[in-house]
Design a protein around this motif. Sequence first.
Motif, PDB file in Angstrom:
ATOM      1  N   SER A 120       0.628   7.524   1.536  1.00 17.94           N
ATOM      2  CA  SER A 120      -0.039   6.912   2.696  1.00 17.94           C
ATOM      3  C   SER A 120      -0.637   7.916   3.671  1.00 17.94           C
ATOM      4  O   SER A 120      -1.726   7.717   4.196  1.00 17.94           O
ATOM      5  N   GLN A 145      -4.384   6.926   3.437  1.00 19.25           N
ATOM      6  CA  GLN A 145      -4.752   6.052   4.549  1.00 19.25           C
ATOM      7  C   GLN A 145      -4.338   6.705   5.874  1.00 19.25           C
ATOM      8  O   GLN A 145      -3.470   6.200   6.592  1.00 19.25           O
ATOM      9  N   SER A 156      -3.987   4.633   9.098  1.00 21.96           N
ATOM     10  CA  SER A 156      -3.139   3.444   9.072  1.00 21.96           C
ATOM     11  C   SER A 156      -1.946   3.585  10.008  1.00 21.96           C
ATOM     12  O   SER A 156      -1.568   4.694  10.404  1.00 21.96           O
ATOM     13  N   ASN A 157      -1.347   2.459  10.333  1.00 24.25           N
ATOM     14  CA  ASN A 157      -0.142   2.470  11.169  1.00 24.25           C
ATOM     15  C   ASN A 157       1.001   3.189  10.466  1.00 24.25           C
ATOM     16  O   ASN A 157       1.815   3.858  11.115  1.00 24.25           O
ATOM     17  N   SER A 169       0.820  -1.217   0.000  1.00 23.82           N
ATOM     18  CA  SER A 169       0.000   0.000   0.000  1.00 23.82           C
ATOM     19  C   SER A 169       0.856   1.270   0.000  1.00 23.82           C
ATOM     20  O   SER A 169       0.438   2.298  -0.543  1.00 23.82           O
TER      21      SER A 169
END
Length: 371
Positions: free
Chosen positions: A330, A334, A337-338, A319
Amino acid sequence: MSASQQDYRLSDDLLAPVLAILDAYQDPYLQKGLVSAGCVSKLDIEGKQLKLGLVYPYPCQTQYRDTVMAVTKKLAVLDAIDEVECEIDFQPANFSVVPGAQAIPNVKQVIAVASGKGGVGKSTTSVNLALALAAEGAKVGILDADIYGPSIPLMLGVSKFVPESPDGKHMTAATNHGITAQSIGFMLIDDEAAVWRGPMAAGALTQLINETLWPELDYLVIDMPPGTGDIQLTLSQKVPVSGAVIVTTPQDIALADAQKGISMFNKVKIPVLGVVENMSYHECQSCGHKEHPFGSDGGAKIAERYQVPLLGALPLKLSIREGADNGAPSVVSQPESNEAATYREIARKVGAQLALSEVQSGVSISVSEDE
């Protein structure tokens, strides 16, 4: 923060315990109490409501709520205070460690992101760092200094942008995802390559930096080309760089090249703010087991050897690559997300390391007040 910027309006018998409590609260990134770090800008009281003003030298907007809750809980032990109203701001200084370098109009601090070799995810780190700094409340720009392989236009989804020159001397920059971007890629036609010798490439870089109409920026992130050649030397001597971030993977060959990058910045006296380790591990989506296909703890060992922080470790994850290829890295594609959380953590650490470098360098700095 100077005494002239502090507005304390508490009686002496209340001021002392309030300051003691605030200084007992250690900022996790500056590793100092809020008073010692110069973050407490205002103290006033109305009835039993304490009005507290904090000004941070690094961006940490996503941490404001937790900070207010923690500080309020600590101050609640005082009988004179029933409620805390807290205002938090971010205010970086104008700061450079390069003697004689010409200031970039509207730019307060410059962060160079470098790697000793290609293929370690330096550009992906640069873009996500820039976006994470913006997510934490900073005004951010990014310059694609990889003259031979510009990738920032694609990663930010602005590959069709064409700069304009409103005055015949300066050029406009692209904007997307809340940050400003400039790249030699905007000047190349389709897949045309920039075939230049080192000095020509270095000259093109300084032109891009100095002739771009940058808006007001707290940070300008520069995505450097890999290696330690002409462009890196030009940056370190002519551009007002504030600090550098080194990107590596756990592989031995990447680590060896990362050491060269750290050594180069040390020689030109530019602070290395820390190391980011990409492709640190692969996590099985089914069971959560972590494997280290390229080795383990390499970034931590280099950071320890050169006494710089390990800013963060990112996984080998599809991703991350897909987000960059699709123009939505990212941090923006996202945000829960982590990986996005790790990039924001890296951004806070980088900002804090810059703030600490300002103090440790002994150079004169100035703070621009928000109007």
